[in-house]
Scaffold this motif. Sequence first.
Motif, short mmCIF file in Angstrom:
data_model
loop_
_atom_site.label_atom_id
_atom_site.label_comp_id
_atom_site.label_asym_id
_atom_site.label_seq_id
_atom_site.Cartn_x
_atom_site.Cartn_y
_atom_site.Cartn_z
N ASP A 96 -0.14 -19.43 -55.90
CA ASP A 96 0.42 -20.64 -55.32
C ASP A 96 0.22 -20.67 -53.81
N LYS A 134 -2.27 -25.71 -74.50
CA LYS A 134 -3.01 -26.59 -73.60
C LYS A 134 -2.06 -27.34 -72.67
N LEU A 135 -1.01 -27.89 -73.27
CA LEU A 135 -0.05 -28.64 -72.44
C LEU A 135 0.67 -27.71 -71.47
N THR A 138 5.14 -26.49 -54.04
CA THR A 138 4.55 -25.23 -54.48
C THR A 138 5.44 -24.08 -54.12
N SER A 182 -3.58 -33.51 -58.71
CA SER A 182 -2.28 -33.13 -59.27
C SER A 182 -2.25 -31.72 -59.84
N LEU A 183 -3.40 -31.10 -59.97
CA LEU A 183 -3.40 -29.75 -60.54
C LEU A 183 -3.46 -28.71 -59.43
N LEU A 184 -2.43 -27.91 -59.35
CA LEU A 184 -2.35 -26.93 -58.27
C LEU A 184 -3.16 -25.69 -58.59
N ILE A 185 -3.15 -25.36 -59.86
CA ILE A 185 -3.90 -24.16 -60.26
C ILE A 185 -5.05 -24.60 -61.14
N VAL A 216 5.15 -33.89 -65.53
CA VAL A 216 5.90 -34.85 -66.34
C VAL A 216 5.02 -35.41 -67.45
N ALA A 229 4.55 -42.45 -63.95
CA ALA A 229 3.65 -41.52 -64.62
C ALA A 229 2.50 -41.04 -63.74
N LEU A 260 -6.24 -34.05 -68.50
CA LEU A 260 -4.90 -34.59 -68.26
C LEU A 260 -4.90 -36.12 -68.45
N THR A 266 3.96 -34.82 -61.03
CA THR A 266 3.40 -35.91 -61.83
C THR A 266 2.69 -35.37 -63.06
N ALA A 267 1.81 -34.39 -62.86
CA ALA A 267 1.09 -33.81 -63.99
C ALA A 267 2.06 -33.14 -64.95
N LYS A 310 2.57 -25.69 -66.24
CA LYS A 310 2.59 -24.57 -65.31
C LYS A 310 1.89 -24.91 -64.01
N GLY A 311 0.70 -25.49 -64.13
CA GLY A 311 -0.18 -25.56 -62.97
C GLY A 311 -0.29 -26.93 -62.33
N GLY A 312 0.60 -27.85 -62.72
CA GLY A 312 0.47 -29.19 -62.17
C GLY A 312 1.54 -29.50 -61.15
N ASP A 313 1.30 -30.57 -60.40
CA ASP A 313 2.37 -31.04 -59.51
C ASP A 313 3.36 -31.82 -60.39
N LYS A 358 -0.41 -25.33 -69.93
CA LYS A 358 -1.27 -25.11 -68.76
C LYS A 358 -0.95 -26.13 -67.66
N TYR A 359 -0.75 -27.40 -68.08
CA TYR A 359 -0.47 -28.43 -67.08
C TYR A 359 0.97 -28.40 -66.60
#
Lengths: 199, 1043
Positions: B387, B461-462, B401, A134-137, B475, A190, A151, B472-473, B467-470, B464-465
Motif C-alpha cells: 500500500d 475474483k470479487l 490507503t 480505482s484499483l490500488l493494487i 462497493v 457506484a 471491474l 468505489t471499486a 481487497k485492492g480497490g478504492d 480481489k477488488y
Amino acid sequence: GAMSRKRMKLLVDSLTRSSKHFNKSEVECLVNLFDTLVAKASSHFAGAGFDRTVFRDTLHSAFGLTDEVMLDRVFSTFDRSNTGSITVVEWVEGLGVLLRGTLEEKMKYCFAIYDLNGDGYISREEMFQMLKNSLLIQPADEEPDEGVKDLVEIALKKMASTYFDYDHDGKLSFTDFEKAVREESLLLEAFGPCLPDIK
Amino acid sequence: MGVALARAAQWTAAGSGTGTLEITPLNESLLNQIIKFAEDFSTKHPQEAAFVFREPLEWKTQLDSSVFGEGYEINEATVQSKAKDKDGQPLFVLSASTLRVRSFDQLSRLLHIAMEKKLKETQACLEANRDPIVKILGPEYGTVEGEDKSILHLFDKVKKESDLETELKMKIILLLHQLDLQLLNSSLKQISQDVRLNPAAVNDEVNLLKNFSGQGEDTVLESLEYTSDYMFSNGCRAPPWRQVRGEICYLLIKPHDTDPLYITCSTAGVFLNGGQLKGKDIDYERKSDLYKDIVTFLRERSPKFVENMAKQEYSFFKEPAHENYQHVEGAEIFGQSQSFHEFRRMTVCGRGKSSSLGSPGQRLKPCMKWKNSELSASQSDKSPKKDSEEEGKSSTVSLTTKKKASGKSKTVKIQEASKCKASSSPEDVGESSSETDEDEQPLRRQEGHTDLSAEYWGIQKLAKYVKGGDPTATVIALCSMRDLNLSQETCQLAIKDTGCLEVLINLLDTEEIKCQTGSLKILKEISQNVLIRHAIADLGGLEIMVKILDSPDTDLKCLAAETIANVARFKRARKTVRQHGGIKRLVELLESISVGSSCQAKDTETARCGALALWSCSRSTKNKKAIRKAGGIPLLARWLKCSHTNILVPIVGTLQECASEPSYRLAIRTEGMIENLVKNLSSENEELQMHCASAIFKCAEDEEIRDLVRKHEGLQPLSVLLDNSENKQLLAAVTGAIWKCAISRENVLKFQEYKTVETLVTLLTDQPEEVLINVIGALGECCQEEENRGTIRKCGGIAPIVKLLTATNQALLVNVNKAVGGCAMEPENMLIIDSLDGVRLLWSLLKNPNPEVQASAAWALCPCVENAKNSGEMVRSFVGGLELIVNLLKSKDKEVLTSVCAAIANIAKDQENLAVMTDHGVVPLLSKLANTNNNKLRRHLAEAIAHCCMWGSNRVAFGETKAVAPLARYLKAKDPLVHRATALALYQLSEDPNNCVIMHENGVVKLLLAMVGSTDDALQEAAAGCIANIRRLALATEKAKYG
C-alpha cells in the motif's frame, strides 16, 4: 447601498420561491456565500459567477470531495448553461440536490455525472474512464487495464438489465440505474463519490 | 552432566534464571546418579578430587554446623574445612546457611555427612548452579546452546600447552562427560517407559467419566469439563504453544469432597496444574506427580470418587487398557517420530528459553490451523508495505490507503490474540456454570477442499477488488458479491477460505461508511453459519461492530446490531460483546424514541435490531445483569407496550430469556409487564405467543405473578392455546405456563372452568418430552383439587400417566410421580393404579440415582400405601422392596429422608411389614437421623418412630440408640405439626420405663402439660398419655422405695 440591498431582497425572494429545499434564511446564507466566492474568483474571471477552480476548492473543503474527475463532472452538472461559471441560480439549485435532494433527484444528478458524454447512457468506456484509477493494487501478472475492465464487467452485470442480451453493446440506461439503486442504495455513487458524505 | 541437566532434567516452567527441579521420578533418578558420582569421586579419582574449582559451588543449605565434625573448624554457626588451597583459603565454608564448596573431595565429604538430606542438598546445589561445569572449570567450558564444544576446546588447549592443571581438567571433563552420557542414557530409558496419552484416549476417558458425573450422591464426580470448547484438528484443546510441550487439554474437575481441581492432560500423563489465573489464562505449571490417566489421578485425590467408583456395578474401566495407551514407539501424536533427538528438541523448545521456536518449516506442527493463521498473518503483514508503495502514485487516494493499511495490521494483531483465546479459552469456565442454554459448537470440517466450486472462484475474483480497490471499486465488488447466494454454505465458507472474511472485517475498521455498510450487509447474511460466526469472533469482528454501534449512521448501526445478534450465539462471543461495552450501546439503541412521527419507522427499526442483539446476548447470565445495569428493563417494558409484532418478538424473547433471573421476575411484576405479556398471548404471531407463554412459565414460580396472570385474564388465552397442538414449541411454553400457574388454587379453579384439565389429558400421548413434562406437571398441580382427580379418571388419564412411570427423563419422572401420588389420594383412582401395577413401578423408581426422583416416588407411595386394598400384602410382594426403602434412610438428601420417613410411617402400619423393616435395621437408622433441625424432617421422622414402636422391643431399641433425648427437644420447635407427631412418638416410647427416665430428665413433662391444653385432639391425647406413663413410673418407683 440601498440599491444593492433591494436587489438582494428580490433575488432571495425569487430563489426562495423556486427552491424546494431551502427556506428564506438559508437562501440568504447561500447567496452571501455565493458573493464571497465570486469576490474570491474575481481575479481569475470576470462575470456574474465563479469558475471551476473556486468551485472545486469549495466542494473539496466543504464536503470532502477529493476525486478530481468527479469534481469536474459535478461542476459541469452545476453549470447547466455551460458557460464555464456558476451563477447564483445554478448554485442554489445545485446545492439543493446535493444537500436536500430526494432520492429521485439524487439519482438523476448522479446519472448525469456518470453519463460523461450526455447521451443518456453510461457506457463501458465511460465506466472505464471513471474506474481506471480505482484499483490500488494491480495484480503483477495481469495487464494493467485488465483489472479495471473486469471491474467494469462486474458493474455492468450487476446493474444493466440488458447485460445478457448479446446484441446489446452493454451500457446502462437511466432505468437500469434507477432500478439498481432502488434495490441497493450503495450503488447511488457506484462510479465515484459525488455527494457529500454526511447523513 | 551439563547436557543432561539442561535438557533431560525436567525443570519447572519458570524458564530462565533460577528455575527449580520438579520432583519427578526422572529427576530423582538423575539426582541419585549424580550423588553416586560425586560421593565416589574422592575414592575413585583421588588426584582429580583435589582439583580446586575455578569458582566455588554456592548454595543455601539446610544443614547446620552441628553435623560437621572431624576435618572441620567449627566456630559457632561458621564451619571451615581444615583443607586449604595453595593460598590458604579453606576449600569448604559454611556461613549463614550458605555453603561454598571448591573441590570434589569436599563435595564427597559433604554428601557423606548430609546423610538422608543429600538428595535435597544436591537438588539445591544444581538449582543454584545451573551450569556447574562453568564454576568448576571456568566459563570457556560452558555448555554452549545447541552443541557442546568443551572437549574440543580443551583438546586444543592440551595440544598447545601441556601442564598438569590442563591435564587434570581434561580428566575431569572426560569424567563429567561420562556421567553426562550415563545420565542421558538412563533418562532415555525412563522416558521410554512412560505411558504416552493421546487426545483420543483422553477424550474417551472424559466422556466415560462424564457419564457417571453429575448432581447426586452416587455419581463419581460432580462435574468435569474441558476448559476450552475449541478443539484443534489434531484433537488437542491446548493452545499450540503448549501442544509443543505435549499438552493435550485442560480439565476442570469438581469432585464431591474436595475443592475443584484444574488438571492438565499431556502425552506424558495427567497432573494438577496451577489452576485458573485471575485473567483468562491457566497457570500451566505442574503441581503434582504424573499419573497415567485421569482415573488414577482422581483415585489419589478424592476418597469419594474411589468409594462411588466401587459402587458402580458396571465394569467402569477396563484395567489393561491397551487400546487407550500406546507406548512411545507407536505414539505419533503430532506426526513426528518420538526419537531421542526429537525429544531433546522438544525439551529445548519447551523450556521457553529465548529460542523463538525455530523456523516454522522444521518445527513440530501441532495443528494445521495454526500454521495457516501464521501464513495469513505474514501475508497481511506484506500488504501495508505494498500500500505504501502505491502511495506515491496517486495523491488523491493516499489518505484511504493509509487508513486501510493501519486497519489491516491492527486486525492481524487482534486476530492472533483472539486465536490464543479461542484455543485456551478458560474464561468460558466461569460462565458455563451459570449458563442455562446449550452452547453451540461448530462442527469440525475437513480442512482444504479437493474440488473448488464455482462460488469459490467467483468470490475469489470479487475478493480481489474488495481487497485492492478504492472505496468505489470496493462497493461495486461488495454489491456484486451480494448477488451470490450467500445463504448457501458453499458461498459462506468460500468467503472464509479465500481470506475475504478478514478483508470484510478490516473494512469495518475504516471510516468509509459505504464500505462498512456493504461489508456488514454481507456479514449479516453469512453469519447465519456457525463456522463464520466463530471466525468473525476470532478475527476480532465483534469488537469493531460494537464500536460501530456509536456511529451516527442509523442504517449502519442497525446492520451492526443485527450481525452481532447472529454472531453472539455462543458464550465467548457474548462475553466479548459485554467486555467491550456492547450491552450498554445496544440498550441505547432501545432508547432512540424521538417525537416526530416521520422518524418513528426508523426508531422502531433501530430498536428492533438492538433488541435482536440483546436477545442473543441475554443467553449469558452476566449479560442479563449487564442489561439490567445499563437500564434496559424500563426500555424493554416501554417497547413491550407497542404493537409492532416484529419488534415485540425480540423484546419478549429477551424478557423470557432474562426471566431466569429473580431481578427480572421482580421487574416484570412491578413494571406491569404481565398485562402486556398476557395481551400478546392473543397475538396472531405464534412466535410472539410462545415467548409470552415462556416468560409467564419462568415467572410464575412467583405467587404474586400467578395472581397477576389471573387478574389480567391470562388463564383463558393459555387454555385456548392448548388447542394449537401442532406447534410443539408453542405447546411446550403454554403447558409450562399452565403448570406454574396451577400452583395457585384459585388458578386451578379457573382452569376447571375452562375445562383445561380435560384438554391436558388429551395431551398425554404422542407429545415430545418437553411438552409431556409440563402437561404432567400441570396435572400434578391440578390433582391437589379433589374434583380434578375424578376428572382425570373420567377422561381416561390415569392409564397414560401410570404408563409414564417407565420413562427415563428424570425431570419428567419427578412430575409423573407427583401426579400419580395426587391421583392416588382418591380410592377409586387407586384401584386403577393398582391394576396397572403402578405401585411396583413407583417402588422401583426408589432405585433411580436422582434424589429428586427418589423423593417424589417416596412421597407418591404414601397415599398409595394408605389407599390401596390389601396394601400390606401388596408391599410384601415386592421382593427386596422393604430393604430398599429402609436403606434409603442412609441417603444424604434431606428431601429423600423426609419422604422416606413419611412412607415408612405408612408402611409400618402393617405389623408384618414392620417386622421385616425391623429386621433390616429401621430402628437404628431412624435414631441416627434424630439430631436434625429441619422441622419437616422432624415431623415425618417422629411419625415414623411412633409407628415403628409397635413391634417387638423397638421401643427399648429406640431408647438404646439414643433417639429419645433429641425427640424431647422437638417439643420446643415452633411448628405445631412437629409437636403433634413428636407427642405421638413420645407417647409410644413412654411405654418403656428407661425412656420415661430420659424424657423426665429432658424436661418433657412441663412442655407436654402445656400441650394437654391444645385444641388438637390427637396432640392432647398423646401428651396426656405420655404424662400418665411417666407419672405411673414415678409412683411405682416411689412405692418400691418406700413401700
